[in-house]
Design a protein around this motif. Structure first.
Motif, short mmCIF file in Angstrom:
data_model
loop_
_atom_site.label_atom_id
_atom_site.label_comp_id
_atom_site.label_asym_id
_atom_site.label_seq_id
_atom_site.Cartn_x
_atom_site.Cartn_y
_atom_site.Cartn_z
N VAL A 118 28.38 -6.69 32.86
CA VAL A 118 29.78 -7.48 32.75
C VAL A 118 30.69 -6.85 31.78
N HIS A 119 31.91 -6.59 32.13
CA HIS A 119 32.86 -6.11 30.98
C HIS A 119 33.72 -7.17 30.38
N ASP A 120 33.32 -7.93 29.41
CA ASP A 120 34.30 -8.91 28.93
C ASP A 120 34.13 -8.76 27.43
N VAL A 121 35.24 -8.21 26.87
CA VAL A 121 35.26 -8.00 25.67
C VAL A 121 34.85 -9.26 24.39
N GLY A 122 35.50 -10.41 24.93
CA GLY A 122 35.50 -11.31 23.97
C GLY A 122 33.94 -11.92 24.16
N LEU A 123 33.11 -11.85 25.25
CA LEU A 123 31.91 -12.41 25.14
C LEU A 123 30.87 -11.37 24.63
N ALA A 124 31.19 -10.23 24.83
CA ALA A 124 30.50 -9.05 23.95
C ALA A 124 30.56 -9.31 22.51
N GLN A 125 31.66 -9.43 22.16
CA GLN A 125 31.83 -9.77 20.69
C GLN A 125 31.10 -11.11 20.28
N GLN A 126 31.25 -12.09 20.83
CA GLN A 126 30.44 -13.35 20.51
C GLN A 126 28.95 -12.97 20.47
N LEU A 127 28.47 -12.06 21.63
CA LEU A 127 26.96 -11.97 21.53
C LEU A 127 26.49 -10.92 20.32
N LEU A 134 20.98 -13.80 14.29
CA LEU A 134 19.84 -14.14 14.71
C LEU A 134 18.89 -13.31 13.78
N GLU A 135 19.51 -12.30 13.14
CA GLU A 135 18.60 -11.27 12.21
C GLU A 135 18.58 -11.68 10.80
N GLN A 136 19.35 -12.69 10.56
CA GLN A 136 19.47 -13.18 9.37
C GLN A 136 18.50 -14.35 9.03
N LYS A 137 17.86 -14.45 7.91
CA LYS A 137 17.14 -15.57 7.46
C LYS A 137 17.89 -16.98 7.14
N GLU A 138 17.22 -18.08 7.32
CA GLU A 138 18.08 -19.46 7.06
C GLU A 138 19.29 -19.63 8.12
N ASN A 139 19.96 -20.38 7.72
CA ASN A 139 21.47 -20.63 8.66
C ASN A 139 20.99 -21.15 10.04
N THR A 140 19.71 -22.08 10.23
CA THR A 140 19.28 -22.61 11.26
C THR A 140 20.41 -23.13 12.25
N LEU A 141 20.95 -24.10 11.61
CA LEU A 141 22.01 -24.86 12.29
C LEU A 141 23.16 -24.15 12.91
N LEU A 142 23.50 -23.25 12.36
CA LEU A 142 24.44 -22.12 12.76
C LEU A 142 24.20 -21.42 13.84
N LYS A 143 22.68 -20.79 13.59
CA LYS A 143 22.23 -20.15 14.64
C LYS A 143 22.15 -20.62 16.02
N GLU A 144 21.60 -21.94 15.97
CA GLU A 144 21.49 -22.81 17.21
C GLU A 144 22.60 -22.92 17.81
N SER A 145 23.54 -23.49 16.84
CA SER A 145 24.86 -23.85 17.60
C SER A 145 25.45 -22.60 18.34
N MET A 146 25.38 -21.37 17.80
CA MET A 146 26.17 -20.19 18.09
C MET A 146 25.23 -19.85 19.28
N TYR A 147 24.00 -19.89 19.37
CA TYR A 147 23.15 -19.67 20.61
C TYR A 147 23.48 -20.29 21.95
N LEU A 148 23.45 -21.80 21.68
CA LEU A 148 23.77 -22.65 22.74
C LEU A 148 25.31 -22.42 23.32
N SER A 149 26.20 -22.26 22.20
CA SER A 149 27.57 -21.93 22.89
C SER A 149 27.54 -20.76 23.62
#
Length: 276
Positions: A118-127, A134-149
């Protein structure tokens, strides 16, 4: 002339039910035909990758998204002389079930991605932003929200609903029954006659149908099932030698060889960032 060093690092995210994040850089690596229990959702960050999926060869240059469905036969190699680098997550059916139900109305369906690249610049940047988080420690709420969205956006734009096993044609349903049987008893030494009789087919008819619907003959599929089981045992703390024995491989070197061909790393390297 500088030598490009190959590496592959698996990060095991326990807060996401064991979700795996792969960071890899390859030059000459060629993956044999293999399958993953989970989906592969990744972004090419350097060079370009060539891979077989859905019966044809695909090329993904830098910035493109690669999508491989769970249990889908695929390969991987460089499409350019300089090799390729990418990051990817491998969510399982179970990990995607809840969020996918909000997009697909077919009962008991599972998500399926018809496009391999898939060529989708915006979605690639979001991924990429998600992978960074995901590589960072802590920030669980932000990670989960970003993962689901991010998954929601991916489903909305590029996902489809795949039929449940009960709605499949009869021959394909029989193949799925054998796949389930092999998954339930990965270390068992099944015979072709035994498997064919289990679904009421002649050995030749069964062999032909199995390869038609999976892309691999039964013995090669069983190797993939054993590798999947081996990863589970390793993450439960089993030694590599004991894992080889318990998952049906003849010895540790046999496991190592198949593991590296499919995963790009040895069992020991796979566990490098995993804490029991």
């Amino acid at each position: 002339m500088s030598i490009i060093k190959e590496h592959a690092d698996f990060i095991h995210l326990k807060e996401f039910g064991g979700l795996e994040l792969l960071k890899a850089r390859y030059h000459h690596k060629q993956f044999s035909r293999h399958v993953h229990e989970g989906y592969c959702i990744g972004v090419i960050e350097e060079g370009a990758q060539s891979f077989f999926r859905t019966g044809q060869l695909h090329t993904a240059p830098k910035g493109d998204i690669i999508l491989v469905n769970a249990d889908e036969i695929h390969t991987g190699s460089s499409a350019v002389e300089s090799g390729w680098g990418y990051r990817a997550i491998y969510p399982t059916y179970e990990m995607l079930h809840d969020v996918s139900q909000d997009f697909f109305t077919i009962k008991n369906s599972v998500p399926w991605f018809p496009q391999a690249v898939v060529h989708d610049v915006g979605l690639a940047q979001q991924l990429i932003l998600l992978f960074d988080l995901l590589e960072q420690k802590e920030n669980t709420l932000l990670k989960e929200s970003m993962y689901l969205s991010t998954l929601a956006r991916l489903f909305q734009l590029y996902g489809r609903a795949k039929l449940s096993q009960a709605e499949l044609p009869e021959a394909q349903r029989k193949v799925e029954l054998i796949k389930d049987l092999l998954s339930a008893f990965p270390a068992h030494d099944f015979s072709l006659t035994e498997l064919a009789a289990h679904v009421g087919l002649s050995p030749w008819h069964f062999l032909r149908e199995f390869k038609k619907h999976t892309g691999l003959p039964p013995h090669s599929w069983l190797i993939q099932i054993r590798l999947r089981y081996a990863r589970q045992l390793l993450k439960q703390g089993e030694s590599i030698a004991q894992t080889a024995q318990n998952s049906g491989f003849s010895d540790q070197s046999h496991l190592n060889r198949h593991f590296k061909k499919a995963m790009g790393v040895t069992p020991a390297q796979y566990l490098l960032n995993f804490k029991h």
